[in-house]
Design a protein around this motif. Structure first.
Motif, PDB file in Angstrom:
ATOM      1  N   HIS A 134      13.323  -2.417   8.555  1.00  0.00           N
ATOM      2  CA  HIS A 134      13.859  -3.277   7.489  1.00  0.00           C
ATOM      3  C   HIS A 134      13.768  -2.563   6.139  1.00  0.00           C
ATOM      4  O   HIS A 134      12.701  -2.108   5.754  1.00  0.00           O
ATOM      5  CB  HIS A 134      13.076  -4.589   7.438  1.00  0.00           C
ATOM      6  N   PRO A 279       7.690   0.861  -7.426  1.00  0.00           N
ATOM      7  CA  PRO A 279       6.243   0.654  -7.493  1.00  0.00           C
ATOM      8  C   PRO A 279       5.777  -0.418  -6.524  1.00  0.00           C
ATOM      9  O   PRO A 279       5.377  -1.502  -6.926  1.00  0.00           O
ATOM     10  CB  PRO A 279       6.019   0.249  -8.952  1.00  0.00           C
ATOM     11  N   LYS A 280       5.851  -0.131  -5.242  1.00  0.00           N
ATOM     12  CA  LYS A 280       5.362  -1.074  -4.232  1.00  0.00           C
ATOM     13  C   LYS A 280       4.865  -0.280  -3.033  1.00  0.00           C
ATOM     14  O   LYS A 280       5.250   0.875  -2.844  1.00  0.00           O
ATOM     15  CB  LYS A 280       6.466  -2.037  -3.814  1.00  0.00           C
ATOM     16  N   ILE A 281       4.001  -0.914  -2.266  1.00  0.00           N
ATOM     17  CA  ILE A 281       3.388  -0.244  -1.120  1.00  0.00           C
ATOM     18  C   ILE A 281       3.671  -1.058   0.129  1.00  0.00           C
ATOM     19  O   ILE A 281       3.415  -2.256   0.157  1.00  0.00           O
ATOM     20  CB  ILE A 281       1.879  -0.052  -1.376  1.00  0.00           C
ATOM     21  N   ILE A 282       4.227  -0.383   1.146  1.00  0.00           N
ATOM     22  CA  ILE A 282       4.580  -1.104   2.384  1.00  0.00           C
ATOM     23  C   ILE A 282       3.711  -0.654   3.563  1.00  0.00           C
ATOM     24  O   ILE A 282       3.430  -1.423   4.462  1.00  0.00           O
ATOM     25  CB  ILE A 282       6.099  -0.929   2.688  1.00  0.00           C
TER      26      ILE A 282
ATOM     27  N   ILE B 265      -6.989  -0.776   1.602  1.00  0.00           N
ATOM     28  CA  ILE B 265      -6.055  -1.733   0.987  1.00  0.00           C
ATOM     29  C   ILE B 265      -6.135  -3.063   1.733  1.00  0.00           C
ATOM     30  O   ILE B 265      -6.209  -4.131   1.123  1.00  0.00           O
ATOM     31  CB  ILE B 265      -4.612  -1.180   0.996  1.00  0.00           C
ATOM     32  N   VAL B 273      -3.714   2.072  -8.014  1.00  0.00           N
ATOM     33  CA  VAL B 273      -3.159   3.221  -7.288  1.00  0.00           C
ATOM     34  C   VAL B 273      -2.683   4.261  -8.292  1.00  0.00           C
ATOM     35  O   VAL B 273      -2.038   3.921  -9.282  1.00  0.00           O
ATOM     36  CB  VAL B 273      -1.984   2.782  -6.387  1.00  0.00           C
ATOM     37  N   VAL B 291      -0.024   5.988   3.034  1.00  0.00           N
ATOM     38  CA  VAL B 291      -0.665   4.747   3.476  1.00  0.00           C
ATOM     39  C   VAL B 291      -0.277   4.422   4.915  1.00  0.00           C
ATOM     40  O   VAL B 291       0.910   4.335   5.239  1.00  0.00           O
ATOM     41  CB  VAL B 291      -0.275   3.564   2.549  1.00  0.00           C
ATOM     42  N   LEU B 294      -0.243  -1.374   7.427  1.00  0.00           N
ATOM     43  CA  LEU B 294      -0.757  -2.562   6.734  1.00  0.00           C
ATOM     44  C   LEU B 294      -0.295  -3.824   7.450  1.00  0.00           C
ATOM     45  O   LEU B 294      -0.512  -4.936   6.966  1.00  0.00           O
ATOM     46  CB  LEU B 294      -0.263  -2.592   5.284  1.00  0.00           C
ATOM     47  N   MET B 296       2.832  -4.749   7.965  1.00  0.00           N
ATOM     48  CA  MET B 296       4.004  -5.359   7.334  1.00  0.00           C
ATOM     49  C   MET B 296       5.270  -4.926   8.048  1.00  0.00           C
ATOM     50  O   MET B 296       5.495  -3.742   8.266  1.00  0.00           O
ATOM     51  CB  MET B 296       4.085  -4.929   5.875  1.00  0.00           C
ATOM     52  N   GLN B 298       8.514  -6.432   7.145  1.00  0.00           N
ATOM     53  CA  GLN B 298       9.672  -6.609   6.273  1.00  0.00           C
ATOM     54  C   GLN B 298       9.393  -5.993   4.908  1.00  0.00           C
ATOM     55  O   GLN B 298       8.284  -6.118   4.388  1.00  0.00           O
ATOM     56  CB  GLN B 298       9.965  -8.105   6.093  1.00  0.00           C
ATOM     57  N   MET B 299      10.423  -5.356   4.338  1.00  0.00           N
ATOM     58  CA  MET B 299      10.260  -4.733   3.014  1.00  0.00           C
ATOM     59  C   MET B 299       9.846  -5.765   1.964  1.00  0.00           C
ATOM     60  O   MET B 299       9.164  -5.441   1.016  1.00  0.00           O
ATOM     61  CB  MET B 299      11.568  -4.027   2.634  1.00  0.00           C
ATOM     62  N   GLN B 301       7.692  -7.925   2.250  1.00  0.00           N
ATOM     63  CA  GLN B 301       6.237  -8.161   2.287  1.00  0.00           C
ATOM     64  C   GLN B 301       5.474  -7.130   1.462  1.00  0.00           C
ATOM     65  O   GLN B 301       4.260  -7.268   1.270  1.00  0.00           O
ATOM     66  CB  GLN B 301       5.731  -8.076   3.731  1.00  0.00           C
ATOM     67  N   ALA B 302       6.162  -6.094   0.998  1.00  0.00           N
ATOM     68  CA  ALA B 302       5.483  -4.984   0.325  1.00  0.00           C
ATOM     69  C   ALA B 302       4.622  -5.482  -0.839  1.00  0.00           C
ATOM     70  O   ALA B 302       4.946  -6.475  -1.491  1.00  0.00           O
ATOM     71  CB  ALA B 302       6.514  -3.974  -0.177  1.00  0.00           C
ATOM     72  N   ILE B 303       3.527  -4.781  -1.077  1.00  0.00           N
ATOM     73  CA  ILE B 303       2.641  -5.106  -2.197  1.00  0.00           C
ATOM     74  C   ILE B 303       3.263  -4.546  -3.471  1.00  0.00           C
ATOM     75  O   ILE B 303       3.447  -3.336  -3.587  1.00  0.00           O
ATOM     76  CB  ILE B 303       1.260  -4.453  -2.005  1.00  0.00           C
ATOM     77  N   ASP B 304       3.574  -5.419  -4.408  1.00  0.00           N
ATOM     78  CA  ASP B 304       4.123  -4.960  -5.693  1.00  0.00           C
ATOM     79  C   ASP B 304       2.994  -4.520  -6.603  1.00  0.00           C
ATOM     80  O   ASP B 304       1.999  -5.225  -6.741  1.00  0.00           O
ATOM     81  CB  ASP B 304       4.902  -6.086  -6.376  1.00  0.00           C
ATOM     82  N   LEU B 305       3.146  -3.375  -7.223  1.00  0.00           N
ATOM     83  CA  LEU B 305       2.148  -2.935  -8.187  1.00  0.00           C
ATOM     84  C   LEU B 305       2.364  -3.672  -9.515  1.00  0.00           C
ATOM     85  O   LEU B 305       3.481  -4.042  -9.857  1.00  0.00           O
ATOM     86  CB  LEU B 305       2.230  -1.425  -8.393  1.00  0.00           C
ATOM     87  N   ILE B 323      -3.098  -3.128  -7.974  1.00  0.00           N
ATOM     88  CA  ILE B 323      -2.714  -3.852  -6.756  1.00  0.00           C
ATOM     89  C   ILE B 323      -3.037  -5.327  -6.915  1.00  0.00           C
ATOM     90  O   ILE B 323      -2.306  -6.193  -6.443  1.00  0.00           O
ATOM     91  CB  ILE B 323      -3.440  -3.245  -5.523  1.00  0.00           C
TER      92      ILE B 323
END
Lengths: 437, 437
Positions: A134, A279-282, B265, B273, B291, B294, B296, B298-299, B301-305, B323
């Motif tokens: 995705h 700026p995101k981590i997946i 994380i 980060v 990394v 995690l 996840m 789906q995109m 769901q990514a952790i936004d900085l 984070i």
């Protein structure tokens, strides 16, 4: 270089400057190339009263190189060429800027493939999609707008079969007015979905490049939808780029996944990289990354990007850089201003075939895309001016049909801003309304 | 907050301002916390003649919160607290800056773990190493210098077993003067090489964190080299961070690979980060990325900085962001300036044990690291001043030995700039020269 159907930059500048141009110096990043057989650039400078012209680069195409410079000098205008007549550290920097601005034309001239840009968007941890595949949306809205602009400046956008199967992209230059690039799908197996946004050729033209003999039945289905299918003996990035070169493309944007991008980099047809970093981590060990295997084991083997620049776009960062140096096609020792009377590559002893698919070919002025207006009598015998031969040709598919819709289409084509646009409208409407043709 | 062994910022500022401070306003990003039981900050402001103090944040530690503000007010100084006494859009922005500057202390106070930064360097195509695992050097010299600075501001640097086996790093703050962080290796199996740069504890202190019972023989070998080995019932990032919290660490830098970074994380112990991105392309489908999994798919769901910033460092780009939001520990409704006479978390009914491992603990002034000079008689009965109890303690390991080298070590310890440095010198020399102790 001015795009087909637009007006020459020298003319526009002279018009804007008006009387202030008299006795002034004009700075050109490239020697004008009068692709169309006319001499608008040179004559507009002469008529504006310019007395000195500083030229950044000689024209990279051999049949145009030195021509405009000689014309200007014969009109009594002083012409200084950067790196030849003008040499200093300052001019060296100016030369670099001229090279970057004209990079597409220079790469095309030097390597005989279109200028290719690899574009991708990745997360801060280097993934272009989640483990599941995705990928929507990695980068932000502003970055996506920037991609639309990039597309609008490209002749073609390329993806692989995986991208079509997984993301079903449209690859149009939505929200940006102007040129819509041709969309090219590279798929060896032609194992592509029956329905896909790219098969909707009303939005933009689509070409499927595949291996000879792959799924002929499906190829026919695509052709029925108006998709052009091109078979290659061996489907690979270099041959596809040669094909694009022959079609006259200047700039190609690769928006593919890691497998195809690695193949294209390895084939040395990618010249520049645009990497959007969000700026995101997946996370994800198997999550796809921008570039597949290049056969490199050591970090020291990595390809260093050249002339790197960074630009923050809203929350994202755009890193761009060249993979290969921009070719400098200026002669090392300034030669006399010889102009080959014909392109030396077309030897009259070898062949008497001349090609003019695009207007920048040696005999491009013969192309029906060459922006010379033509006057043609209409049905009543009145003289009507058409912007180009292509406008006239496309419109006349719908002439002589007694149908108000056909008349509308003729008007639409007549008002097309470029011969490319006229061609697209003509072809699309022909498929939509075969009964009107 | 001033580091142990350094002088208080308010004092330094007052000294620099001199007479100009009289009648002036002092702006503090944090309410002073007189960890040491003295009141240098408050008294230096009072003595300098400051008439107004603007405080960005109340002190995040409960036993210090409001204390300095009340002291200043009782001295007749006007104290305005941003967000309480001062409210506007401008002050909201100022508050954000104060939060960012004091982030480590705020995270530590709110979550009872040290402030943790995950740092990695990746290529423009998102790889932290080639497919073979080769990782030297991804980023450029200037970026590596920046990493040394980051280490110099951290109490500990953490890596996993893979990094030790593969890269054999030193993890020192070379080329940067100042603090050298403790190096922590997390390895469940303790399957680590016999020889490694990290086992050289003359450069810096090393802790190996492992699972209870793992390779006890090897643990002993490490201990012989001076490496501290800590066994955990279950080795995981959260328990290691709790341990670091108990040791009093404020900032921890994670320089680990993708597996450990994903675990950290996921355990929610990473707060910020730092991603260095180098303009080079290495390729590789199996090449490691920053990394690991995690969980996840789906995109989206990514952790936004959060609070992202970009900085170009020579040819590289540094992207940094938080984070988790920085905790704002200011009371929503300004409370009266009550000062709890003892830390309410230490209830006298529950326990009569007080802890003061580090000087910012509630009873930190009792710590031998507390920077109070002590006067002690020497062997001849003359009174000698030692910077801290720790200096005195470490030096006296080598006192009474009739050996010029031992005398040199005593002098070296006495001149150590901080109790931490005195401790490191004392411990290192003890291992090097057991015959002198």
């Amino acid at each position: 270089l001015y795009a087909q159907g637009t007006r020459c930059a020298e003319l526009l500048a002279a018009e804007e400057a008006g009387e202030r141009a008299r006795g002034a110096t004009a700075y050109l990043n490239l020697e004008p190339g009068d692709c169309y057989g006319d001499s608008t650039a040179v004559s507009s400078l002469v008529q504006a009263g310019i007395t000195r012209v500083v030229v950044g680069l000689r024209h990279p195409l051999k049949h145009l190189r030195g021509k405009a410079i000689q014309s200007l000098r014969s009109e009594g205008i002083q012409v200084d060429v950067v790196g030849e007549d003008l040499q200093s550290k300052l001019f060296k920097e100016a030369l670099t800027s001229c090279l970057i601005v004209n990079a597409p034309l220079l790469y095309r001239a030097a390597f005989r493939v279109p200028f290719s840009v690899l574009k991708y968007a990745m997360t801060a941890d280097g993934k272009i999609a989640a483990s599941s595949g995705h990928a929507s949306w990695v980068s932000g809205r502003a970055s996506r707008g920037r991609v639309f602009e990039l597309r609008g400046r490209s002749d073609a956008v390329i993806v692989g079969g995986n991208t079509v199967r997984r993301d079903d992209p449209r690859l149009t230059a939505r929200h940006v007015k102007g040129h819509v690039p041709v969309r090219i799908v590279m798929s060896q197996t032609c194992n592509l979905p029956e329905e896909a946004n790219l098969w909707n050729v009303h939005e933009a033209y689509t070409i499927v490049a595949t291996q000879r003999g792959a799924r002929r039945d499906f190829q026919k289905k695509l052709a029925m939808k108006g998709v052009e299918v091109v078979e290659f003996d061996m489907l690979n990035p270099r041959d596809v780029m040669s094909y694009c070169y022959d079609r006259g493309y200047l700039s190609v944007l690769w928006e593919c996944g890691g497998t195809l991008s690695a193949a294209a980099i390895s084939a040395r047809v990618i010249h520049k990289v645009y990497a959007f970093c969000a700026p995101k981590i997946i996370g994800g060990v198997t999550a796809p990354t921008p570039v597949g295997d290049l056969g490199m084991n050591q970090m020291t083997q990595a390809i260093d990007l050249i002339d790197v620049s960074y630009e923050q776009i809203d929350r994202d960062m755009l890193m761009s850089g060249f993979i290969q140096p921009i070719p400098d096609l200026s002669p090392v020792i300034p030669s006399a201003d010889e102009i080959p009377s014909v392109d030396p590559e077309v030897s009259p002893y070898e062949t008497n075939i001349i090609s003019f698919y695009k207007t920048w070919d040696t005999f491009g002025a013969f192309s029906n895309f060459s922006p010379h207006p033509i006057d043609m009598p209409d049905e009543k015998g009145d003289c009507l001016t058409w912007p180009t031969v292509e406008h006239y040709y496309q419109a006349h598919k719908f002439v002589g049909v007694d149908n108000p819709q056909a008349n509308d289409i003729v008007q639409e084509i007549k008002q097309a801003r470029s011969p490319e646009e006229a061609a697209r409208i003509g072809r699309t409407r022909q498929r939509e309304f075969p009964e009107l043709v």
